[in-house]
Design an enzyme around this catalytic site. Sequence first.
Site, short mmCIF file in Angstrom:
data_model
loop_
_atom_site.label_atom_id
_atom_site.label_comp_id
_atom_site.label_asym_id
_atom_site.label_seq_id
_atom_site.Cartn_x
_atom_site.Cartn_y
_atom_site.Cartn_z
CG HIS A 86 35.38 45.71 38.98
ND1 HIS A 86 33.95 45.77 38.42
CD2 HIS A 86 35.12 44.82 39.79
CE1 HIS A 86 33.36 45.09 38.79
NE2 HIS A 86 34.53 44.34 39.87
CG ASP A 165 29.67 36.45 36.06
OD1 ASP A 165 30.32 35.77 37.46
OD2 ASP A 165 29.56 37.70 36.54
NE ARG A 172 29.82 33.61 43.29
CZ ARG A 172 30.15 34.78 43.14
NH1 ARG A 172 30.85 34.86 42.38
NH2 ARG A 172 30.58 35.22 43.77
CB SER A 187 32.21 37.14 39.38
OG SER A 187 31.27 37.57 38.68
CE LYS A 191 31.08 40.38 35.81
NZ LYS A 191 29.46 40.40 37.53
#
Length: 427
Positions: A86, A165, A172, A187, A191
């Site tokens: 990620h 999320d 946000r 967040s 996931k």
Amino acid sequence: MTERFDVVDVIRTKRDKGELSGDQIDWVIDAYTRGAVADEQMAALNMAIFLNGMNRGEIARWTAAMIASGERMDFSSLSRPTSDKHSTGGVGDKITLPLAPLVAVFDVAVPQLSGRGLGHTGGTLDKMESIAGWRADLSNEEILTQLEEVGAVICAAGAGLAPADKKLYALRDITSTVEAIPLIASSIMSKKIAEGTDSLVLDVKVGAGAFMKDLDQARELARTMVDLGTDAGVKTTALLTDMSVPLGLTAGNALEVRESIEVLQGGGPKDVVELTVALAKEMLASAGKGDVDVEAALKDGRAMDKWNEMIRAQGGDPDAPLPVAEHTEDILAEADGVITGMDALDVGVAAWRLGAGRARKEDPVQAVAGVEIHKKPGESIAKGDKLFTLHTATPERFARAKEVLADAVAIGEAYTGPESIVLDRIG
């Protein structure tokens, strides 16, 4: 239904720098997801978290509550280990594209559940959709089949993963609480943990074009996410990587796919190759395959073969020509010297203004739009040489893109930037 807690008490606890209990956290995430806590109340709680922080136990429980709001994927039926990557997002960050097939060459499954771009950072799915016929939306069954048969998948994350999320992120975004490290970390990691991978490598970007401008702040975010993954039983490591300068020589959807294919063919820009190889080695080591020659798989065509297989499995035609912009315009250097700096954010905003990105989730993007970079920091340049070529389907966009690039490049006598794109490793 009588609620177990009063949301005003929960907000007050965090406003007054107290610690939220596990039960309070479980309740507030669940109640917000089902609409029993209003947006303005969750906005107040987010701001209290932004200002007063959370400890490791609170962040872990907050993340677990977000995971519990939806489904979890299960890759235990696969015949090979899974490893995922990620990135926190940057300009010209096309690394997922060459990385997923490269890692899959070594019999490690790569479930790359990705998203679309918002603002100046490009979305992986937008890039992939430049390829004729390729489809992003796969069922869980299709994802599992492709991981077993091909070894890599790049596709849209299902709406069932951490729905809390999705709701929190939108809130946000409009309440100036995006940068809170506990909220960013939970967040991303909710996931990724819900996705069910065995191991995870985080690419945490630092610099002008990144979310985190400061190395110490980026290190804190990386450490928080590594701890969250580890606590949830996912083998997690992080690389802190430089994003003061755009990655590679392109920012924009089809342009970045073309550059990724060059890397898979054994060429491509040095920084893109360096980061792809570094992340591949990290992912393979996490999956128990540390002793392999990653560079050889880029040079001998194995990674390219895996890419073609992956594209075909999702309905794409890897041999179809990529779309090309009808309109281009060059920006030339105004002085002789050495390029001493290039602002990644300015380049990203220019690509966005040309049509490569979106301001709202529902906006369309142009596959052809973007910025091609002809010279990078450290290289010599003469007055009149090409610095950038702008690409778009809508030439009325050129003026605003040129505006933001007017001060994007510094020309001087010597370059003193970082020697390696990888600044640190955590985990």
